[in-house]
Motif scaffolding. Sequence first.
Motif, PDB file in Angstrom:
ATOM      1  N   VAL A  34      49.715  33.733  36.447  1.00  0.00           N
ATOM      2  CA  VAL A  34      48.370  33.141  36.536  1.00  0.00           C
ATOM      3  C   VAL A  34      48.312  32.323  37.816  1.00  0.00           C
ATOM      4  CG1 VAL A  34      46.711  31.591  35.457  1.00  0.00           C
ATOM      5  CG2 VAL A  34      48.159  33.060  34.028  1.00  0.00           C
ATOM      6  N   PRO A  35      47.372  32.612  38.709  1.00  0.00           N
ATOM      7  CA  PRO A  35      47.324  31.898  39.990  1.00  0.00           C
ATOM      8  C   PRO A  35      46.874  30.458  39.801  1.00  0.00           C
ATOM      9  CG  PRO A  35      45.435  33.326  39.787  1.00  0.00           C
ATOM     10  CD  PRO A  35      46.310  33.630  38.599  1.00  0.00           C
ATOM     11  N   PRO A  36      47.343  29.567  40.650  1.00  0.00           N
ATOM     12  CA  PRO A  36      47.014  28.142  40.497  1.00  0.00           C
ATOM     13  C   PRO A  36      45.524  27.861  40.393  1.00  0.00           C
ATOM     14  CG  PRO A  36      48.686  28.451  42.183  1.00  0.00           C
ATOM     15  CD  PRO A  36      48.225  29.812  41.806  1.00  0.00           C
ATOM     16  N   GLY A  37      44.724  28.580  41.185  1.00  0.00           N
ATOM     17  CA  GLY A  37      43.296  28.302  41.205  1.00  0.00           C
ATOM     18  C   GLY A  37      42.556  28.722  39.953  1.00  0.00           C
ATOM     19  N   LEU A  38      43.221  29.464  39.077  1.00  0.00           N
ATOM     20  CA  LEU A  38      42.538  29.970  37.884  1.00  0.00           C
ATOM     21  C   LEU A  38      43.144  29.431  36.586  1.00  0.00           C
ATOM     22  CD1 LEU A  38      42.025  33.708  38.958  1.00  0.00           C
ATOM     23  CD2 LEU A  38      40.356  31.843  38.999  1.00  0.00           C
ATOM     24  N   THR A  39      44.090  28.507  36.695  1.00  0.00           N
ATOM     25  CA  THR A  39      44.710  27.991  35.475  1.00  0.00           C
ATOM     26  C   THR A  39      43.708  27.228  34.602  1.00  0.00           C
ATOM     27  OG1 THR A  39      45.477  26.062  36.726  1.00  0.00           O
ATOM     28  CG2 THR A  39      47.042  27.870  36.424  1.00  0.00           C
ATOM     29  N   ASP A  40      42.781  26.519  35.234  1.00  0.00           N
ATOM     30  CA  ASP A  40      41.804  25.758  34.450  1.00  0.00           C
ATOM     31  C   ASP A  40      40.943  26.668  33.581  1.00  0.00           C
ATOM     32  OD1 ASP A  40      42.652  23.327  35.313  1.00  0.00           O
ATOM     33  OD2 ASP A  40      41.003  22.964  36.712  1.00  0.00           O
ATOM     34  N   ARG A  41      40.580  27.820  34.127  1.00  0.00           N
ATOM     35  CA  ARG A  41      39.745  28.757  33.364  1.00  0.00           C
ATOM     36  C   ARG A  41      40.470  29.215  32.106  1.00  0.00           C
ATOM     37  NH1 ARG A  41      37.373  33.680  36.471  1.00  0.00           N
ATOM     38  NH2 ARG A  41      36.422  33.888  34.400  1.00  0.00           N
ATOM     39  N   VAL A  42      41.782  29.482  32.249  1.00  0.00           N
ATOM     40  CA  VAL A  42      42.553  29.932  31.089  1.00  0.00           C
ATOM     41  C   VAL A  42      42.750  28.790  30.097  1.00  0.00           C
ATOM     42  CG1 VAL A  42      44.773  30.863  30.335  1.00  0.00           C
ATOM     43  CG2 VAL A  42      43.726  31.702  32.451  1.00  0.00           C
ATOM     44  N   GLU A  43      43.049  27.612  30.616  1.00  0.00           N
ATOM     45  CA  GLU A  43      43.343  26.474  29.751  1.00  0.00           C
ATOM     46  C   GLU A  43      42.119  25.983  28.994  1.00  0.00           C
ATOM     47  OE1 GLU A  43      46.576  22.972  30.173  1.00  0.00           O
ATOM     48  OE2 GLU A  43      45.208  23.210  31.851  1.00  0.00           O
ATOM     49  N   LYS A  44      40.957  26.082  29.616  1.00  0.00           N
ATOM     50  CA  LYS A  44      39.749  25.536  29.003  1.00  0.00           C
ATOM     51  C   LYS A  44      38.980  26.541  28.169  1.00  0.00           C
ATOM     52  CE  LYS A  44      39.181  21.964  32.535  1.00  0.00           C
ATOM     53  NZ  LYS A  44      38.356  21.445  33.655  1.00  0.00           N
TER      54      LYS A  44
END
Length: 529
Positions: free
Chosen positions: A241-251
């Motif tokens: 999971v790329p750093p810039g998209l971790t928030d999308r997965v986590e939220k």
Amino acid sequence: MRATSFRAALGAVTVLAMAQGSPGFAQALRVGLRAALDVADPASSYSPNRNITLQIYEPLLLQDATLKPVAGLAAAWRMRDPTTWELTLREGVTFHDGTPLTAEDVAHTIFRNQTTDTPLTYKSDLREIVAVEAEGPRTVIIRTRTPQPQLTFSLATFGIVSARATKDARPDDFRGGKAAVGTGPYRWHRWTPGQGVALTRNPDYWGTKPHWQTVDFRFVPNDSARVASLLAGDLDVIDAVPPGLTDRVEKAGNTRLMSTTAIMMIYLQLEMGREQSPFVTGEDGQPLPRNPFRDLRVRQAFSHAINRAAIAERAMEGAAEPASQFMAPGLDNHDAELKPVAHDPARSRALLAEAGYPKGFHMTLACSNDRYPGDAKVCQTLGQMLGTVGIQTRVETVPISILFRRRSAAPDGGPDVASFMAGYGSPNGLATSALSSLAQTMDRDRGRGGNNYTGYSNPELDRMVSEAEAEPDDARRTGLVRQATRQAISDSAIVPVYFTKAIWGLRRDLTMTPRADSFTFADTVRPSK
């Protein structure tokens, strides 16, 4: 030594989860992988290939989540003497075609790995093995040229193949043909190059039966597409999971993240073998009379130009850790006292001037754009940092398959670039393996320096690494590894940049065991309730 099977322990957790009402036994698992399998032959040591093949072909010993060896096909092992290992094979293990595993299969596999022409092999880890003998069907005797007290770490890296099924096997025979026969929890079903691999459960597996009936590995190199497929429910698990998209997965309400610091080191190699490099030029575009990277001061200047903290925090958005050496914190022989080279542009410019390049020079830097999270972005960032000290850098980002070919594509057998960025994670989890592969003098016949494409050679370092491999005393071996590591970094044999963090996204009702090698093994994924 005896140990409980790592897979069996995980299987026990899976059975407990099922008893508590988890989904039915006959389930499909859909996994999205960033890097694609390119060789089906288990003799390949390339990480994306091992991620798949180790689920079909099992090693003598398995690796736990931190890459320590535990029982696998071998139920017990011991050193008879400094150059002799004895391993006892587990009873009742059969290959997918129903034939029993024997000591002859082990001997055949090791010889095959020592002699294969498959790119990226285990030859360096097996170079000291001089004989493999069978004492009956279940006892394997391995004799080595020199003492190899840590040989079990290397025996945990490659899968055992059937001597009968792989005799005279061709590459196509591993793509679902007669050679695609292992002992693992999953069987080979189908490979569509560039798209994915399908596996099916092995109902006769010697350990606890796998949870998943089918496993569908899909190759999705585009980060956004891979994350979008997870969020849409088209995939159950994704890696990298790329750093810039971790928030999308986590939220997101239906997904979660899991992560660990990985063994993978991202580093730069500087070509210093040629007296004159066609890929390092002056302002007029003509090759310089002498290759600048043959001068240690230039290599040091190159390293001081890199702001590793900024790359880890900004370019990688916190999904990396600045690297100072070959092994990440928490792994074998990490030296906590060895700090990353300081970002010091002034020192860098001064070193260049001292070496005779006050105005710097022009060079090429090649990186992958489909192998590591953020690799193309990091490459561009490196080019900008080097440019600020006068090393004007032409950045070229290409698929990893092309980068690997370019490492030895020049007419003289060297790389066709002045520098390239790659990643290395020691398959056996040992610092000596990383040192041997990346910093020892390249010697194909002796299995040393297999990934040293720089032309770097230091006989003293070669000696220290070889002595460390044969040293039975842990404290003395640690001292030798520390000396060799510091020598290699001082010489800029490689330029470490950062250690990656392995980050997975998965359905919220699933859990998994994060591994330091970043592998996504289906039998470590299970229902969370």
